[in-house]
Design an enzyme around this catalytic site. Structure first.
Site, mmCIF file in Angstrom:
data_model
loop_
_atom_site.group_PDB
_atom_site.id
_atom_site.type_symbol
_atom_site.label_atom_id
_atom_site.label_comp_id
_atom_site.label_asym_id
_atom_site.label_seq_id
_atom_site.Cartn_x
_atom_site.Cartn_y
_atom_site.Cartn_z
ATOM 1 C CE1 TYR A 173 -4.416 -1.053 -0.234
ATOM 2 C CE2 TYR A 173 -3.362 -2.996 0.704
ATOM 3 C CZ TYR A 173 -4.423 -2.404 0.059
ATOM 4 O OH TYR A 173 -5.516 -3.162 -0.315
ATOM 5 C CD GLU A 185 -6.704 -5.915 0.936
ATOM 6 O OE1 GLU A 185 -5.452 -5.882 1.043
ATOM 7 O OE2 GLU A 185 -7.338 -5.180 0.144
#
Length: 402
Positions: free
Chosen positions: A95, A137
């Site tokens: 990310y 997630e």
């Protein structure tokens, strides 16, 4: 918690992101892959080359800007994308890379219009949104690995069988190489298969719906052989031509938010086109295994009888179920065909005639097919929350696909 100033700045960028979003995301992927080519082992190259991934990300970024003060609106999209990320092996450490190159792309595409104030506001907003994805997630990874027979990322499976289902579709049966148990999954979910194709620089990942009911000692996927051209046919042609009984592949644990609600007793309609029949087979087999008394309508559209996969199997299951009916649509009716209820496209009138208004409808197939069918169901008064659908690859806007 974002400040009101940050929220106002991010929301003010929504119109330009709607207009220039794909330019930004195209630039983003190009720059990120140039700096981090290892990420090409995760992403679907076909979706990249066709522009679908860029469009999907642009839509997500625009939605984030528009609803930055109502992030709960984004939860369904976050869930769907997170399932795909978990299935592909996207991790928290990816990310910051994405954030760095997304902000650079916004700056480089918009130029002077992307002031330092705007970039700083987006950096803050991205941090909040990324944390939502990372946390979601992380929970999915835990669930996948902690379930009976589960695992974290990819695991080796042996091809136990390879069965031709039609002129276009072949099924592959996979059993764990280590002899362990196959985990439970929800009928309609998918797995990712990781392929090391000779001559390919990067790993090829593809997501395929599981086409058998859960509770077996195997996974089954049923793959349509695409035309022999790049990029869409790369994985399917390799599977059809080179993956055989006894070979070993790597699979992810099942994922996906498109699945049959097995506890609901409402009437159900399973509507598929082409290879979209695959998740519907898992659902129908599950209903048959339960000897369900639900009202069930199974509708499948194929080019012709030769291209119609699982036709005898579905007929037999429908025959044995107490309240099930099946209908078949072929592009063109011929004297040789033993079954064909609809010639050409499925109409709203036909769907109104055969599907009860209180049905839960599951739809899967090519995007134009789904766009038309979902439009017909809505026209017939089926509420939005009773129409469930699955995309192969990144979601696109159905209204533009009809």
């Amino acid at each position: 918690m974002l400040s009101q100033k940050t929220i106002d700045i991010v929301k003010s960028t929504a119109p330009v992101l709607e207009e220039r979003g794909k330019d930004i995301t195209t630039h983003f992927y190009k720059s990120m892959f140039a700096a981090h080519p290892e990420l090409l082992d995760i992403f679907n190259h076909a979706n990249q080359q066709q522009g679908r991934q860029q469009t999907a990300l642009a839509t997500t970024v625009y939605a984030a800007a528009r609803y930055i003060d109502q992030l709960e609106v984004l939860i369904p999209a976050v869930t769907q994308i997170s399932h795909k990320h978990r299935s592909l092996g996207v991790k928290a450490e990816h990310y910051p890379i994405v954030g760095e190159f997304l902000l650079k792309a916004i700056k480089e595409v918009l130029g002077d219009a992307a002031t330092d104030e705007i970039i700083d506001a987006w950096a803050e907003a991205y941090g909040v949104i990324a944390k939502i994805f990372i946390d979601t997630e992380a929970g999915m990874y835990r669930e996948a690995s902690e379930q009976l027979g589960g695992w974290m990322d990819f695991k080796e499976f042996e091809v136990a069988d390879k069965v031709e289902e039609s002129s276009l579709i072949t099924s592959f049966y996979f059993k764990p190489k280590d002899g362990s148990q196959v985990p439970a999954y929800k009928p309609g979910q998918y797995i990712t298969i990781k392929l090391h194709i000779p001559g390919e620089k990067n790993i090829v990942n593809r997501q395929y719906s599981l086409s058998a009911a859960p509770g077996q000692d195997y996974f089954r996927i049923s793959v349509k052989r695409e035309a022999d051209h790049e990029p869409a046919g790369k994985a399917s042609n390799y599977l059809h031509g080179h993956v055989n009984k006894g070979d070993v592949v790597e699979l992810s644990a099942p994922a996906g938010d498109f699945y049959l609600d097995v506890d609901n007793e409402a009437p159900v309609a399973l509507i598929s086109g082409g290879v979209g029949i695959t998740p519907m087979m898992s659902m129908l087999e599950t209903l048959a295994a339960k000897n369900s008394k639900r009202e069930i309508v199974f509708i499948h559209a194929a080019r012709n009888e030769a291209a119609h996969a699982f036709k005898e199997h579905t007929q037999q299951m429908v025959k044995e179920l107490a309240n099930a009916r099946s209908y078949v649509a072929y592009d063109k009716k011929t004297d040789e065909q033993t079954m064909c209820d609809v010639e050409g496209r499925i109409s709203a009138e036909f769907l109104k005639e055969v599907i009860s208004s209180d049905s839960i409808c599951y739809v899967c197939g090519p995007v134009p097919f789904m766009g038309a069918v979902i439009g017909h169901l809505s026209q017939n008064g089926i509420p939005e929350d009773r129409i469930k659908f699955e995309f192969f690859g990144p979601a696109v806007e159905l209204s533009k696909a009809q």
